[in-house]
Write a protein that holds these residues in place. Structure first.
Motif, PDB file in Angstrom:
ATOM      1  N   ILE A  36       0.845  -1.199   0.137  1.00 16.95           N
ATOM      2  CA  ILE A  36       0.169   0.077   0.128  1.00 16.95           C
ATOM      3  C   ILE A  36       0.930   1.144  -0.076  1.00 16.95           C
ATOM      4  O   ILE A  36       0.812   2.220  -0.716  1.00 16.95           O
ATOM      5  CB  ILE A  36      -0.944   0.050   1.131  1.00 16.95           C
ATOM      6  N   MET A 375      -9.043   5.288  -6.598  1.00 15.92           N
ATOM      7  CA  MET A 375      -9.276   4.227  -7.451  1.00 15.92           C
ATOM      8  C   MET A 375      -7.908   3.859  -8.448  1.00 15.92           C
ATOM      9  O   MET A 375      -7.692   2.643  -8.496  1.00 15.92           O
ATOM     10  CB  MET A 375     -10.531   4.474  -8.520  1.00 15.92           C
ATOM     11  N   LEU A 378      -6.136   1.676  -5.825  1.00 14.72           N
ATOM     12  CA  LEU A 378      -6.517   0.160  -6.051  1.00 14.72           C
ATOM     13  C   LEU A 378      -6.033  -0.558  -7.494  1.00 14.72           C
ATOM     14  O   LEU A 378      -5.658  -1.737  -7.561  1.00 14.72           O
ATOM     15  CB  LEU A 378      -8.056   0.123  -6.043  1.00 14.72           C
ATOM     16  N   GLU A 379      -6.231   0.137  -8.436  1.00 12.87           N
ATOM     17  CA  GLU A 379      -5.827  -0.232  -9.652  1.00 12.87           C
ATOM     18  C   GLU A 379      -4.218  -0.584  -9.689  1.00 12.87           C
ATOM     19  O   GLU A 379      -3.662  -1.519 -10.217  1.00 12.87           O
ATOM     20  CB  GLU A 379      -5.923   0.664 -10.966  1.00 12.87           C
ATOM     21  N   VAL A 383      -6.309  -4.245  -7.908  1.00 10.07           N
ATOM     22  CA  VAL A 383      -7.640  -4.546  -7.428  1.00 10.07           C
ATOM     23  C   VAL A 383      -8.553  -4.039  -8.554  1.00 10.07           C
ATOM     24  O   VAL A 383      -8.288  -3.096  -9.121  1.00 10.07           O
ATOM     25  CB  VAL A 383      -7.905  -3.672  -6.200  1.00 10.07           C
ATOM     26  N   ILE A 385     -11.734  -2.363 -10.127  1.00 13.89           N
ATOM     27  CA  ILE A 385     -12.733  -1.484  -9.672  1.00 13.89           C
ATOM     28  C   ILE A 385     -14.353  -1.711 -10.150  1.00 13.89           C
ATOM     29  O   ILE A 385     -14.358  -1.868 -11.347  1.00 13.89           O
ATOM     30  CB  ILE A 385     -12.353  -0.028 -10.283  1.00 13.89           C
ATOM     31  N   CYS A 389     -17.878   0.789  -6.201  1.00 17.74           N
ATOM     32  CA  CYS A 389     -16.922   1.437  -5.991  1.00 17.74           C
ATOM     33  C   CYS A 389     -16.931   2.973  -6.563  1.00 17.74           C
ATOM     34  O   CYS A 389     -16.729   4.038  -5.986  1.00 17.74           O
ATOM     35  CB  CYS A 389     -15.467   0.851  -5.885  1.00 17.74           C
TER      36      CYS A 389
END
Length: 444
Positions: A36, A375, A378-379, A383, A385, A389
């Motif tokens: 992260i 987002m 996350l990409e 992850v 989308i 979301c």
């Protein structure tokens, strides 16, 4: 969970109450946090560079060819000057977006763990590979974190963005600007200081309250009450804001407040008060409405109060201070950014520098580009989308913008001022009735 400011213990508690098994163990949690951290750092770096280039473009359009204006402010995880962690941000004046952030830490968990083994062969083997990963990047006092961080950001601005910071908006609470000037980041290029007018206004209130504490008989009915101090501070701030392009007009309006407060029916002194029906001066409003013959002054400030506050007004209307107030600059955006960081890296929970780094990077994205920018994180993490979301981020950003625009209306501002004033009046009334019931050493 990191967006909510919750770590592994919070995640385990949530799963337990949802009757779910333990999600992950500490070692895997640390690996996820590292991932992260890398993702948020990469995406926020792009956002900060984009904001810097946008600030440069708008500055050029406004005739600033040799540098941009930035506001800077530091914040610590713990109150006082014993905090192990601190953050400092620079925000562009025109774009209101974060351009650079530095997180300082005086603590490294690994260093603390290996401290007992210092001097052993095992320690030196560990030490040879740890320096690049050490979480402690600050030595010295906690108060020096803001100074060192600001100097670091100034020194790397040309390398990162190809720009210079010409004006620095500070609050005067630290020696940050002095540190920047002494470091000479641009080899002789002059950096100029600007004052945050909100902090300058607070100085007036602080110094008037000091008079109440130190000088007996200066408070009470008809003297320096909390409401009167707030009024004087507000009028002082308005004098600066309304004349942000002229020092002499600032000074004239500042002293107009004092003349207004000592005026009587036999000796009105309102010539310097703003004229017209919209003036804050009730005497000038009466003149504008044609009712001056019916106007009656309130009791003037007592002589002893006037003598006590005059030196404060003389000090806070001096030329060098008002010169730094030209332009009407503030640090409101920095303080808002600081608040968003500590909402994610809660001050009441433990956590190392990496957690604060993540919180700062996420706050940069939220501050600069809104919730939808997450987002991209996350990409980056791989992850997918989904529609829920996406819709949530878009709708939340729209609602936030609408609420912000509504809070900026004159009606909303007036409502906030009226609410603050009424609370002060109620507080003064209760204090007069009950006497002081809480204070240092009051029970002795």
């Amino acid at each position: 969970m990191r967006l909510l400011g919750v770590g592994l213990n919070g995640l385990m508690k949530f799963c337990a109450f949802m009757d779910l098994p333990r999600p992950i163990f500490q070692s895997f949690y640390d690996r996820i946090v590292n991932s992260i951290s890398i993702a948020t750092q990469a995406v926020s770096a792009v956002s900060k560079k984009k904001a810097a280039l946008e600030e440069k473009r708008i500055s050029l359009e406004n005739g600033m060819e040799d540098g941009i204006i930035v506001s800077g402010d530091g914040s610590w995880r713990k109150r006082g000057f014993s905090s192990l962690f601190g953050i400092t941000s620079l925000i562009g004046w025109y774009t209101k977006k974060v351009i650079d952030v530095v997180v300082k830490s005086k603590y490294c968990k690994a260093c603390q763990h290996w401290e007992a083994k210092e001097g052993t062969a095992e320690y030196w083997e560990w030490k040879s590979t740890h320096d690049d990963e050490c979480q402690a990047n600050h030595s010295g006092s906690t108060g020096k974190m803001e100074v060192d961080s600001a100097v670091e950001m100034f020194q790397r601005s040309e390398e990162l963005y190809g720009i210079k910071y010409k004006y620095y908006i500070g609050d005067g609470d630290s020696k940050t600007f002095l540190g920047i000037s002494n470091s000479d980041p641009y080899n002789g290029f002059e950096i100029k200081q600007k004052e945050c007018i909100d902090h300058v206004q607070k100085r007036m209130g602080t110094r008037l309250r000091e008079i109440v504490k130190k000088q007996k008989g200066s408070s009470g009915r008809g003297k320096l009450t909390g409401k009167l101090i707030d009024e004087l501070s507000t009028y002082y701030g308005l004098a600066i804001r309304r004349n942000s392009d002229d020092v002499e007009k600032m000074r004239k309006d500042i002293w107009a407040t004092i003349k207004h407060k000592i005026s009587t029916d036999s000796k009105p002194q309102h010539d310097d008060c703003p004229k017209g029906a919209e003036s804050w001066c009730s005497w000038q409003r009466a003149v504008a409405s044609g009712n001056i013959s019916e106007y009656r002054h309130k009791p003037p400030l007592p002589k002893e109060v006037l003598e006590a506050i005059t030196p404060v007004y003389e000090n806070l209307s001096r030329d060098d201070l008002l010169q730094r107030c030209l332009g009407g600059f503030t640090q409101n955006n920095n303080e808002s950014f600081n608040k968003s960081v500590w909402a994610i890296a809660s001050k009441c929970q433990s956590g190392g520098k990496k957690i604060i780094d993540i919180a700062a990077d996420i706050s940069v994205l939220l501050f600069n580009d809104g919730l939808r920018s997450l987002m991209k994180v996350l990409e980056t993490l791989g992850v997918t989308i989904g529609p829920n979301c996406f819709n949530f981020c878009v709708e939340t950003d729209a609602a936030r913008i609408e609420q912000a625009e509504r809070s900026l209306t004159d009606a909303a501002k007036e409502a906030r001022r009226a609410s603050t004033s009424s609370r002060k009046v109620a507080g003064d009334r209760d204090l007069l009735l009950e006497g002081q019931l809480y204070g240092a050493g009051i029970a002795d």
